[in-house]
Design a protein around this motif. Sequence first.
Motif, PDB file in Angstrom:
ATOM      1  N   LYS A 159      -8.303   7.081  -2.213  1.00  0.00           N
ATOM      2  CA  LYS A 159      -7.274   7.687  -1.339  1.00  0.00           C
ATOM      3  C   LYS A 159      -6.356   8.642  -2.092  1.00  0.00           C
ATOM      4  N   THR A 160      -5.993   8.281  -3.343  1.00  0.00           N
ATOM      5  CA  THR A 160      -4.995   9.067  -4.068  1.00  0.00           C
ATOM      6  C   THR A 160      -5.589  10.153  -4.947  1.00  0.00           C
ATOM      7  N   LYS A 194       2.218   9.490  -5.721  1.00  0.00           N
ATOM      8  CA  LYS A 194       2.694  10.820  -5.310  1.00  0.00           C
ATOM      9  C   LYS A 194       3.855  11.273  -6.207  1.00  0.00           C
ATOM     10  N   LEU A 242       1.051   4.243  -2.890  1.00  0.00           N
ATOM     11  CA  LEU A 242       0.851   5.653  -2.544  1.00  0.00           C
ATOM     12  C   LEU A 242       2.077   6.494  -2.901  1.00  0.00           C
ATOM     13  N   ARG A 243       3.269   5.953  -2.654  1.00  0.00           N
ATOM     14  CA  ARG A 243       4.508   6.664  -2.989  1.00  0.00           C
ATOM     15  C   ARG A 243       4.634   6.865  -4.503  1.00  0.00           C
ATOM     16  N   PHE A 272      -7.393   2.532  -3.470  1.00  0.00           N
ATOM     17  CA  PHE A 272      -6.279   3.329  -4.004  1.00  0.00           C
ATOM     18  C   PHE A 272      -6.808   4.530  -4.788  1.00  0.00           C
ATOM     19  N   VAL A 310       0.844  -1.201   0.000  1.00  0.00           N
ATOM     20  CA  VAL A 310       0.000   0.000   0.000  1.00  0.00           C
ATOM     21  C   VAL A 310       0.878   1.249   0.000  1.00  0.00           C
ATOM     22  N   LYS A 311       1.906   1.270   0.834  1.00  0.00           N
ATOM     23  CA  LYS A 311       2.826   2.420   0.890  1.00  0.00           C
ATOM     24  C   LYS A 311       3.526   2.617  -0.449  1.00  0.00           C
TER      25      LYS A 311
END
Length: 178
Positions: free
Chosen positions: A136-137, A104, A100-101, A133, A96-97
Amino acid sequence: MSELLFVFVKNLIFAFLRIFYRVKLIDMENIPKSEGVLLYANHVSMVDMFFISCKMKRRVHYMGKASLFENKISAAIFRFLGAFPVKRGAGDVQAVKTVLRYIKQEKIVGIFPEGTRVRQGARIKAKPGAAMFAVKTGAYILPVRVQASYKIFSEVKIIFGKPYKIQLDKDTKLSKEE
């Protein structure tokens, strides 16, 4: 140097695929040129990621099942190609990290929403993480359809849909089903 080697290997793979399949890439202009993108595609064969990514200008970082990374050689190859592992059936915080990374950093993350290969034409529910995802993003979702029989010398169509975003109020709570 690594990026140059990546492009060389990618073009080599595409040349190989073009010898054995009639690859048609449809609506590639729908691929966003920048920003973070969640590429969601159906998944029928182990080679889907190669057909989808082979002529894209941007690298796609695919989420792959953890067992693909158990062998050091295959792990090195998949990582070189931009893939990263996910432990299926568990809440994999590291995966998940990573997603997200990458979003970003305005990269493309390739996800097969059903979480496994599914026979052409068969339908199973997408895993809730794929929607999570997107919510959230706020990243673009790029739907991709792979249409193929995978028989040697047959046609393989990769159809890139129009990208879109899911925009919800930040306070909205969704259930897994939603």
